[in-house]
Design a protein around this motif. Structure first.
Motif, PDB file in Angstrom:
ATOM      1  N   HIS A 173       0.858  -1.189   0.000  1.00  0.00           N
ATOM      2  CA  HIS A 173       0.000   0.000   0.000  1.00  0.00           C
ATOM      3  C   HIS A 173       0.885   1.227   0.000  1.00  0.00           C
ATOM      4  CE1 HIS A 173      -3.373   2.662   1.170  1.00  0.00           C
ATOM      5  NE2 HIS A 173      -2.411   3.323   1.818  1.00  0.00           N
ATOM      6  N   ALA A 174       0.616   2.178  -0.903  1.00  0.00           N
ATOM      7  CA  ALA A 174       1.367   3.431  -0.957  1.00  0.00           C
ATOM      8  C   ALA A 174       0.405   4.611  -0.947  1.00  0.00           C
ATOM      9  CB  ALA A 174       2.247   3.481  -2.203  1.00  0.00           C
ATOM     10  N   TRP A 175       0.903   5.724  -0.439  1.00  0.00           N
ATOM     11  CA  TRP A 175       0.112   6.957  -0.408  1.00  0.00           C
ATOM     12  C   TRP A 175      -0.007   7.545  -1.807  1.00  0.00           C
ATOM     13  CZ3 TRP A 175       2.606  12.177  -0.154  1.00  0.00           C
ATOM     14  CH2 TRP A 175       1.643  13.207  -0.051  1.00  0.00           C
ATOM     15  N   LYS A 176       1.088   7.494  -2.554  1.00  0.00           N
ATOM     16  CA  LYS A 176       1.105   8.086  -3.886  1.00  0.00           C
ATOM     17  C   LYS A 176       1.932   7.212  -4.817  1.00  0.00           C
ATOM     18  CE  LYS A 176       1.568  12.552  -4.048  1.00  0.00           C
ATOM     19  NZ  LYS A 176       2.174  13.922  -4.000  1.00  0.00           N
ATOM     20  N   ASP A 178       2.956   6.758  -9.343  1.00  0.00           N
ATOM     21  CA  ASP A 178       2.725   7.198 -10.724  1.00  0.00           C
ATOM     22  C   ASP A 178       2.557   5.992 -11.637  1.00  0.00           C
ATOM     23  OD1 ASP A 178       5.282   6.236 -11.413  1.00  0.00           O
ATOM     24  OD2 ASP A 178       6.219   8.219 -11.325  1.00  0.00           O
ATOM     25  N   ARG A 179       2.312   6.257 -12.888  1.00  0.00           N
ATOM     26  CA  ARG A 179       2.014   5.185 -13.837  1.00  0.00           C
ATOM     27  C   ARG A 179       3.224   4.297 -14.122  1.00  0.00           C
ATOM     28  NH1 ARG A 179      -2.835   5.564 -16.367  1.00  0.00           N
ATOM     29  NH2 ARG A 179      -4.018   7.448 -15.895  1.00  0.00           N
ATOM     30  N   HIS A 180       4.414   4.750 -13.772  1.00  0.00           N
ATOM     31  CA  HIS A 180       5.616   3.939 -13.940  1.00  0.00           C
ATOM     32  C   HIS A 180       5.879   3.045 -12.735  1.00  0.00           C
ATOM     33  CE1 HIS A 180       7.432   6.945 -17.102  1.00  0.00           C
ATOM     34  NE2 HIS A 180       6.368   6.300 -17.536  1.00  0.00           N
ATOM     35  N   GLY A 181       5.091   3.203 -11.679  1.00  0.00           N
ATOM     36  CA  GLY A 181       5.254   2.358 -10.501  1.00  0.00           C
ATOM     37  C   GLY A 181       6.119   2.943  -9.407  1.00  0.00           C
ATOM     38  N   ASN A 182       6.554   4.188  -9.547  1.00  0.00           N
ATOM     39  CA  ASN A 182       7.295   4.844  -8.475  1.00  0.00           C
ATOM     40  C   ASN A 182       6.346   5.128  -7.312  1.00  0.00           C
ATOM     41  OD1 ASN A 182       9.920   5.206  -9.882  1.00  0.00           O
ATOM     42  ND2 ASN A 182       8.681   6.478 -11.244  1.00  0.00           N
ATOM     43  N   LEU A 183       6.767   4.786  -6.093  1.00  0.00           N
ATOM     44  CA  LEU A 183       5.863   4.848  -4.944  1.00  0.00           C
ATOM     45  C   LEU A 183       6.410   5.746  -3.842  1.00  0.00           C
ATOM     46  CD1 LEU A 183       5.015   1.043  -4.555  1.00  0.00           C
ATOM     47  CD2 LEU A 183       3.803   2.752  -5.943  1.00  0.00           C
ATOM     48  N   VAL A 184       5.466   6.394  -3.138  1.00  0.00           N
ATOM     49  CA  VAL A 184       5.770   7.175  -1.947  1.00  0.00           C
ATOM     50  C   VAL A 184       4.848   6.690  -0.831  1.00  0.00           C
ATOM     51  CG1 VAL A 184       5.853   9.462  -0.885  1.00  0.00           C
ATOM     52  CG2 VAL A 184       6.401   9.194  -3.324  1.00  0.00           C
ATOM     53  N   TYR A 185       5.425   6.355   0.316  1.00  0.00           N
ATOM     54  CA  TYR A 185       4.651   5.928   1.478  1.00  0.00           C
ATOM     55  C   TYR A 185       4.531   7.093   2.455  1.00  0.00           C
ATOM     56  CZ  TYR A 185       6.324   1.604  -0.610  1.00  0.00           C
ATOM     57  OH  TYR A 185       6.637   0.614  -1.496  1.00  0.00           O
ATOM     58  N   ARG A 186       3.482   7.088   3.249  1.00  0.00           N
ATOM     59  CA  ARG A 186       3.244   8.210   4.163  1.00  0.00           C
ATOM     60  C   ARG A 186       3.378   7.779   5.611  1.00  0.00           C
ATOM     61  NH1 ARG A 186      -1.483  11.578   5.972  1.00  0.00           N
ATOM     62  NH2 ARG A 186      -0.738  13.741   5.923  1.00  0.00           N
ATOM     63  N   ARG A 187       4.297   8.403   6.308  1.00  0.00           N
ATOM     64  CA  ARG A 187       4.478   8.234   7.738  1.00  0.00           C
ATOM     65  C   ARG A 187       4.612   6.759   8.121  1.00  0.00           C
ATOM     66  NH1 ARG A 187       0.312  13.133   9.501  1.00  0.00           N
ATOM     67  NH2 ARG A 187       1.603  14.798   8.590  1.00  0.00           N
ATOM     68  N   SER A 188       3.859   6.309   9.133  1.00  0.00           N
ATOM     69  CA  SER A 188       4.054   4.943   9.639  1.00  0.00           C
ATOM     70  C   SER A 188       3.640   3.870   8.637  1.00  0.00           C
ATOM     71  CB  SER A 188       3.292   4.739  10.955  1.00  0.00           C
ATOM     72  OG  SER A 188       1.906   4.939  10.774  1.00  0.00           O
ATOM     73  N   GLY A 214       6.673  12.033 -13.534  1.00  0.00           N
ATOM     74  CA  GLY A 214       7.303  13.338 -13.403  1.00  0.00           C
ATOM     75  C   GLY A 214       6.719  14.185 -12.300  1.00  0.00           C
ATOM     76  N   GLU A 215       5.543  13.828 -11.801  1.00  0.00           N
ATOM     77  CA  GLU A 215       4.917  14.621 -10.740  1.00  0.00           C
ATOM     78  C   GLU A 215       5.499  14.321  -9.362  1.00  0.00           C
ATOM     79  OE1 GLU A 215       0.668  15.146 -10.638  1.00  0.00           O
ATOM     80  OE2 GLU A 215       0.480  14.599 -12.740  1.00  0.00           O
ATOM     81  N   ILE A 216       6.177  13.189  -9.213  1.00  0.00           N
ATOM     82  CA  ILE A 216       6.829  12.859  -7.944  1.00  0.00           C
ATOM     83  C   ILE A 216       8.289  13.274  -8.035  1.00  0.00           C
ATOM     84  CG2 ILE A 216       7.464  11.019  -6.345  1.00  0.00           C
ATOM     85  CD1 ILE A 216       5.073   9.424  -7.321  1.00  0.00           C
ATOM     86  N   ASP A 217       8.732  14.078  -7.089  1.00  0.00           N
ATOM     87  CA  ASP A 217      10.146  14.456  -7.017  1.00  0.00           C
ATOM     88  C   ASP A 217      10.980  13.179  -6.891  1.00  0.00           C
ATOM     89  OD1 ASP A 217      12.705  15.264  -6.266  1.00  0.00           O
ATOM     90  OD2 ASP A 217      11.989  16.865  -4.964  1.00  0.00           O
ATOM     91  N   PRO A 218      11.949  12.956  -7.757  1.00  0.00           N
ATOM     92  CA  PRO A 218      12.769  11.734  -7.651  1.00  0.00           C
ATOM     93  C   PRO A 218      13.370  11.521  -6.271  1.00  0.00           C
ATOM     94  CG  PRO A 218      13.219  12.850  -9.716  1.00  0.00           C
ATOM     95  CD  PRO A 218      12.321  13.764  -8.926  1.00  0.00           C
ATOM     96  N   ASP A 219      13.696  12.620  -5.557  1.00  0.00           N
ATOM     97  CA  ASP A 219      14.260  12.492  -4.219  1.00  0.00           C
ATOM     98  C   ASP A 219      13.230  11.991  -3.206  1.00  0.00           C
ATOM     99  OD1 ASP A 219      16.803  13.255  -4.884  1.00  0.00           O
ATOM    100  OD2 ASP A 219      16.516  15.370  -4.386  1.00  0.00           O
ATOM    101  N   ALA A 220      11.950  12.050  -3.558  1.00  0.00           N
ATOM    102  CA  ALA A 220      10.889  11.638  -2.638  1.00  0.00           C
ATOM    103  C   ALA A 220      10.466  10.188  -2.837  1.00  0.00           C
ATOM    104  CB  ALA A 220       9.671  12.550  -2.792  1.00  0.00           C
ATOM    105  N   VAL A 221      10.961   9.542  -3.889  1.00  0.00           N
ATOM    106  CA  VAL A 221      10.556   8.171  -4.195  1.00  0.00           C
ATOM    107  C   VAL A 221      11.135   7.204  -3.161  1.00  0.00           C
ATOM    108  CG1 VAL A 221      10.776   6.278  -5.851  1.00  0.00           C
ATOM    109  CG2 VAL A 221      10.259   8.595  -6.651  1.00  0.00           C
ATOM    110  N   HIS A 222      10.271   6.390  -2.554  1.00  0.00           N
ATOM    111  CA  HIS A 222      10.722   5.369  -1.610  1.00  0.00           C
ATOM    112  C   HIS A 222      10.954   4.023  -2.303  1.00  0.00           C
ATOM    113  CE1 HIS A 222       8.470   7.950   1.523  1.00  0.00           C
ATOM    114  NE2 HIS A 222       9.761   8.191   1.618  1.00  0.00           N
ATOM    115  N   THR A 223      10.067   3.661  -3.221  1.00  0.00           N
ATOM    116  CA  THR A 223      10.227   2.448  -4.017  1.00  0.00           C
ATOM    117  C   THR A 223      10.260   2.829  -5.489  1.00  0.00           C
ATOM    118  OG1 THR A 223       9.137   0.958  -2.432  1.00  0.00           O
ATOM    119  CG2 THR A 223       9.163   0.273  -4.733  1.00  0.00           C
TER     120      THR A 223
END
Length: 249
Positions: A173-176, A178-188, A214-223
């Motif tokens: 489960h990810a918070w955010k 993109d269509r390429h599969g880059n994921l950002v998780y939120r907090r805990s 492109g909408e996710i900052d590359p530095d913010a990508v967790h997966t």
């Protein structure tokens, strides 16, 4: 490169009987509950799960367990799930208990292509020496116990060798995303999700917010998307609270 799948049912359709699954989440935080519900409807059984715990009664993996679809699980915490404890003690479920940090590293190593590693955690206990009950008979006697593991000394300290974990599928489960599969998780909700995502041969991510590349900052990508094969949008997904605490007046 567009990895978006329209429905959770479509995303889990090829999970076969006997598959192994790395499942993110900790308690009720960051649990891919929509994907788990779709898997229950899909019908796959005789599954082996790898997760910190099996959720709680009535939510997430707890529902898959209650449906009798899990044959074996690798985890570090039985916790508040009464059905988990009941099945294990009744000999209906095989459990490989693993120290929590070791479990995280086994998943991380699997995702990094490292076959095994040495850790001091568990040295001098049944974790290293063997004898932990993995499965019971119905009468309470031990049917399967853990084997003795290799130990080795480095600079005067004894370490035990632990094998990496790679699974057929991973559900996260990810918070955010993109269509390429880059994921950002939120907090805990980050918890075990990044390690599970990397350890799965086919990783399926449910995302609360689907954005364009492109909408996710590359530095913010967790997966990074290289680890993710399918993305399922789940806007407005329920996120229940496991233990609600209020301040007394």
């Amino acid at each position: 490169m567009d990895k978006v799948v329209a429905t959770a049912a479509e995303a889990v359709a090829d999970i076969a009987d006997g598959s192994s699954l790395a499942v993110g989440g900790f308690g009720m935080a960051g649990v891919p509950a929509v994907l788990i519900a779709a898997l229950i409807e899909q019908g796959a059984t005789d599954l082996e799960t790898v997760s910190n715990n099996l959720g709680i009664d009535g939510y997430g993996l707890g529902n898959l367990l209650a449906a009798g679809r899990i044959r074996r699980t690798i985890g570090s915490y039985v916790g508040n799930n009464k059905e988990f404890a009941r099945q294990y003690l009744a000999g209906e479920l095989e459990l490989e208990l693993t120290p929590q940090g070791t479990l995280a590293e086994r998943l991380r190593a699997g995702g990094a292509g490292i076959p095994a590693f040495f850790t001091p955690a568990g040295v001098g206990t049944m974790v290293a020496d063997g004898g932990l009950p993995w499965r019971y008979h119905a009468d309470g006697s031990v049917a399967v116990e853990s084997p003795k593991k290799e130990t080795r000394e480095f600079d005067g300290t004894t370490y035990v060798m632990e094998r990496a974990i790679v699974t057929d599928f991973a559900l996260v489960h990810a918070w955010k995303g993109d269509r390429h599969g880059n994921l950002v998780y939120r907090r805990s909700s980050r918890n075990f999700n990044p390690n599970c995502a990397a350890a799965g041969r086919i990783t399926i991510a449910q995302v609360e917010q689907l954005v364009e590349p492109g909408e996710i900052d590359p530095d913010a990508v967790h997966t990074p998307g290289i680890h993710v094969q399918r993305v399922v949008p789940v806007p407005g997904v329920e996120k229940p609270v496991e233990i609600r605490t209020v301040r007394s007046s």
